[in-house]
Design a protein around this motif. Sequence first.
Motif, PDB file in Angstrom:
ATOM      1  N   VAL A  40       0.844  -1.186   0.000  1.00 11.60           N
ATOM      2  CA  VAL A  40       0.000   0.000   0.000  1.00 11.60           C
ATOM      3  C   VAL A  40       0.883   1.241   0.000  1.00 11.60           C
ATOM      4  CG1 VAL A  40      -1.853  -1.188   1.219  1.00 11.60           C
ATOM      5  CG2 VAL A  40      -0.166   0.127   2.522  1.00 11.60           C
ATOM      6  N   ALA A  41       0.274   2.380  -0.339  1.00 13.74           N
ATOM      7  CA  ALA A  41       1.002   3.643  -0.381  1.00 13.74           C
ATOM      8  C   ALA A  41       0.255   4.687   0.426  1.00 13.74           C
ATOM      9  CB  ALA A  41       1.154   4.116  -1.826  1.00 13.74           C
ATOM     10  N   THR A  42       1.001   5.444   1.215  1.00 11.18           N
ATOM     11  CA  THR A  42       0.456   6.602   1.915  1.00 11.18           C
ATOM     12  C   THR A  42       1.316   7.781   1.521  1.00 11.18           C
ATOM     13  OG1 THR A  42       1.859   6.106   3.831  1.00 11.18           O
ATOM     14  CG2 THR A  42      -0.391   5.282   3.866  1.00 11.18           C
ATOM     15  N   ASP A  43       0.674   8.828   0.955  1.00  7.85           N
ATOM     16  CA  ASP A  43       1.420   9.926   0.357  1.00  7.85           C
ATOM     17  C   ASP A  43       2.397   9.319  -0.659  1.00  7.85           C
ATOM     18  OD1 ASP A  43       0.076  11.887   1.738  1.00  7.85           O
ATOM     19  OD2 ASP A  43       1.438  11.816   3.438  1.00  7.85           O
ATOM     20  N   LYS A  44       3.719   9.449  -0.416  1.00 11.92           N
ATOM     21  CA  LYS A  44       4.686   8.915  -1.371  1.00 11.92           C
ATOM     22  C   LYS A  44       5.444   7.702  -0.832  1.00 11.92           C
ATOM     23  CE  LYS A  44       5.634  13.434  -3.447  1.00 11.92           C
ATOM     24  NZ  LYS A  44       6.687  14.431  -3.706  1.00 11.92           N
TER      25      LYS A  44
END
Length: 436
Positions: A40-44
Amino acid sequence: MSIVEFKMPKMGESISEATIITWLKNVGDFVEAEETLLEVATDKVDSDVPSPVSGTIIEIRFHKDAVVEVGTVLALIDAEGVQEATRKIRAEGERSGAKQEIVESGRVEPSSKPTLQNIVHKTNPDAFISPLIISIAQKENLSIEELQSIPGSGTDGRLQKSDVFQYLKNRKYPLKSIPSINNQQPATSVYPKPKINFVEGKDHIVEMDRMRKMIADHMVYSKQTSPHVTSYIEVDVTNLVNWRNENKDKFQSKYNEKLTFTPVFVQAVAKAIVDFPMINVSVDEKNIIVHKDINIGMATALPSGNLIVPVVKNANEKDLVALAKDVNTLAEASRNNKLKPEEIQGSTFTISNVGTFGSLMGTPIINQPEVAILALGIIKKRPEVITTSKGDEIAIRSMMFLSLSFDHRVVDGFLGGSFLRKVGDYLEQFDTTTTL
């Protein structure tokens, strides 16, 4: 059969949602406990999410590119050994503070997720507006003023996509009926989009990756939001360069850390912010939010060619050794894609060392919601006229350009120029008697 609800975990203090990059398992696949199940990605920042139990995946509810709130059920797993699974889930829940729900014998317990009615909204004018929210606002023709008026239900009042959709659902009038500041609708441009010539067989198309799209949105948003002005000065860093060359080996031996110029730059900027605190602010419509913490972001190029900004927290409270450790740790984590979400959040001022790529100077774009960004050019030796006790002489000096882009809504030429000159003074007057 023991069914376990696999939920989106909390990835950081202020993280309320994450984007699914890819599933590493499919429905019907067996997964071991602690084995990575998806990315998963949060922001960058990209993160691996492990499975809390061993078992077979029987349902996947969200797929690639879906933006999912923390605590939402992502998949169902037919777990082997429910007692062991329960123990692991509860242990994980105690560590993360998140309640895990277990469904036994096919019976799903009702979710305790709060509804919009029982959430106490608290607005935070300085809350970060994510590129996802900006994208939704553009599609729905929401102005930035209207977007900022929506109460956020996320951590610290952060605006989530569910807040925007709820607002759109209940909006009683179209946006076009809302008068603008001048009581006029801005004219729609009739300028045609320039045609791009594409030569089949020669040219090729490269689709932007997720991070590049976020960077593009953030840069366009910054230019549309802040009237940029850039000021320049040239500084003589000969004494600093000589001191660093003489002490870098000793520093490495004593502290097991590389001594680069970056921690010195961070230190100089932090000192100058203490002298000029109105450069350490954010703008919320007609209000100026003055930040007490001085958190310096370092624009860092990734091996992929993308850009990320890890943050040195409370830089004004740290000595050169502590700053060097922070800078080196963050730079190493950036190169290896190991940054944590909280390590790229909360910056109040950003520096960009364009000299790393050989650039003499730069005109950087402000990292919203900040109001200024400093670019540091390459350090070059050249003949300069200097004043000595014997009069004017020509000497070989190490020179560099500093360029400060600032938001002219709240930073005028006097403040911007004075702050920039102060940073230069701290670099030129670096204490070369500093003992390590």
